[in-house]
Design an enzyme around this catalytic site. Sequence first.
Site, mmCIF file in Angstrom:
data_model
loop_
_atom_site.group_PDB
_atom_site.id
_atom_site.type_symbol
_atom_site.label_atom_id
_atom_site.label_comp_id
_atom_site.label_asym_id
_atom_site.label_seq_id
_atom_site.Cartn_x
_atom_site.Cartn_y
_atom_site.Cartn_z
ATOM 1 N N GLU A 40 -14.666 -9.293 -6.432
ATOM 2 C CA GLU A 40 -14.827 -9.777 -5.057
ATOM 3 C C GLU A 40 -16.255 -9.523 -4.573
ATOM 4 O OE1 GLU A 40 -12.881 -11.641 -3.130
ATOM 5 O OE2 GLU A 40 -14.715 -11.586 -1.967
ATOM 6 N N ASP B 271 0.866 -1.182 0.000
ATOM 7 C CA ASP B 271 0.000 0.000 0.000
ATOM 8 C C ASP B 271 0.897 1.224 0.000
ATOM 9 O OD1 ASP B 271 -3.278 0.268 0.946
ATOM 10 O OD2 ASP B 271 -2.048 2.089 0.861
ATOM 11 N N LYS C 182 -23.768 -0.334 8.378
ATOM 12 C CA LYS C 182 -24.295 -1.637 8.800
ATOM 13 C C LYS C 182 -23.538 -2.033 10.066
ATOM 14 C CE LYS C 182 -22.688 -5.326 6.616
ATOM 15 N NZ LYS C 182 -22.322 -6.279 5.568
ATOM 16 N N CYS D 22 -19.954 0.611 -1.352
ATOM 17 C CA CYS D 22 -20.091 -0.061 -2.651
ATOM 18 C C CYS D 22 -21.422 0.129 -3.359
ATOM 19 C CB CYS D 22 -19.745 -1.528 -2.486
ATOM 20 S SG CYS D 22 -17.980 -1.691 -2.161
ATOM 21 N N HIS E 27 -34.671 -7.018 3.982
ATOM 22 C CA HIS E 27 -34.893 -6.334 5.257
ATOM 23 C C HIS E 27 -35.073 -4.848 4.982
ATOM 24 C CE1 HIS E 27 -33.774 -10.025 7.169
ATOM 25 N NE2 HIS E 27 -32.643 -10.039 6.493
ATOM 26 N N ASN F 294 -24.255 -6.422 -7.532
ATOM 27 C CA ASN F 294 -24.514 -5.337 -6.571
ATOM 28 C C ASN F 294 -25.798 -4.589 -6.903
ATOM 29 O OD1 ASN F 294 -22.369 -5.932 -4.974
ATOM 30 N ND2 ASN F 294 -21.236 -4.036 -5.327
#
Length: 444
Positions: free
Chosen positions: A151, A30, A324, A263, A254, A211
């Site tokens: 991913e 990184d 979340k 994302c 939900h 997504n």
Amino acid sequence: MRITMIGAGYVGLVSGACFADFGHHVTCVDHDARKIDDLCNARIPIFEPGLDQLVAANVRQNRLRFTTELKQAVAESDAVFIAVGTPSRRGDGYADLSYVYAAAKEIAAAIVGYTVVVTKSTVPVGTGDEVERIIRESRPDADVEVVSNPEFLREGAAIADFKRPDRIVVGTQDERAIAVMREIYRPLYLNQSPIVLSSRRTAELTKYAANAFLAVKITFINEIADLCERVGGDVQDVARGIGLDNRIGSKFLHPGPGYGGSCFPKDTLALVKTAQDAGSPLRIVETVVAANDQRKRAMARKVIEACGGTVRGRTIAVLGLTFKPNTDDMRDSPALAIITGLQDAGATVRAFDPEGMPNAKALMPDVDYVADPYSCADGADALVIVTEWDAFRALDLQAVKARLRSPVFVDLRNVYPPAEAERAGFSYTSIGRPGGEDKAGVRS
Ligand code: NAD
Ligand code: UGA
């Protein structure tokens, strides 16, 4: 296999630690020197359950290391994963690919021998072609294959998702690269996680489609919840009633304050842009983006309504700030829009979150942060659950009520049964559900 992960964020760090745990030798690179320094000193820069132990165990076994030096790591690797950020480009919503392309240039300069370059970042269709072009332009001699391997892990459950994925998507038609990817994921293949092989462009699109579809599901049930409120239905029962149909499935039904996170918001937006540019607009996704944006602010209005139409001069206690539970990630959290909406309407906001407060403080310095849910309620005019952390699932409602100035409880995650909250003496509002007495009436 020798693997380099470029980018040690959520995806790079979790994937790198899991690959190391499979037995591969992984170097996480990184360019953020502080992050690498933290990791080298066993400090994990993000909150993700189980990640600290996984990292520590693999560092101890000499299978996982951290560096800012890309060159040597790439030169020694069989596969180099690009796991850098692809945020929304400021102003227009397209994915900002500058980090991906910068990484591709650096990788190109460092490649030695046959190397598979794998895009794990979420990138618009065709990005792999551009990564390949960048590498071949600066290193025509390089023996390289560019593969897409999106991913699908979720924050808060990232290790389990990575180690027990529903599928592994690999986008390449090159047999040598397929063999390398199969070897990297072999431990999962033995667990019968299916590998979906496709073209590179198809794999890139598969990630966005996944997504976007999940965002559609959430937005659909959120709108059904609104309808339930208007016509007197119970969204929990509707969700169960449709979710038991295997063709629909019970997950991601939900209702809540709108999806957030690093994302769904940016990926739905980027997909809309790709589709518009391709002359094939995705109208469902366009509507979902707009509906979700409006919903977050609408949740502030819901709280104001529950408080009798005004919150001016009042104190609102907010439980849960992250997008979340089980993460400290505040990116695009609904809490940001809800709290701003309440402050705009003249309220003072006091908040508690088990892990998100350090990140929240940087974004919302004008919130009063407290150490636990009960002191959050102290003297407040209403209590609002924004994020469904386990710590909020079994509150002593009587104790909470005793601390509040008025017993107004807005549960934006449907954590409590309405009847229980009302029995405890609250004026209770949730999402798409009738009050406890109405519900009992319907049932009897
Ligand atoms: P992040 O912001 O947490 O991490 C990205 C890291 O890359 C940062 O630490 C940054 O310093 C580093 N970086 C950027 N350019 C670099 C370079 N040239 N060399 C070395 N390091 C560099 O991002 P994230 O949440 O891990 O997401 C990464 C990608 O994965 C995104 O495309 C995202 O959409 C996708 N994704 C994320 C998740 C998730 O749950 N967060 C899940 C699936 C896919
Ligand atoms: C999501 C996807 O679930 C992952 O598969 C994907 O890899 C990831 O995005 C990504 O591409 O980065 P994540 O954002 O970590 O993962 O979290 P989710 O569990 O999907 O939740 C996203 C948002 O939707 C949260 O704000 C959550 O509260 C909300 N949500 C989720 C609902 O409101 N209702 C639901 O039923 C599910």
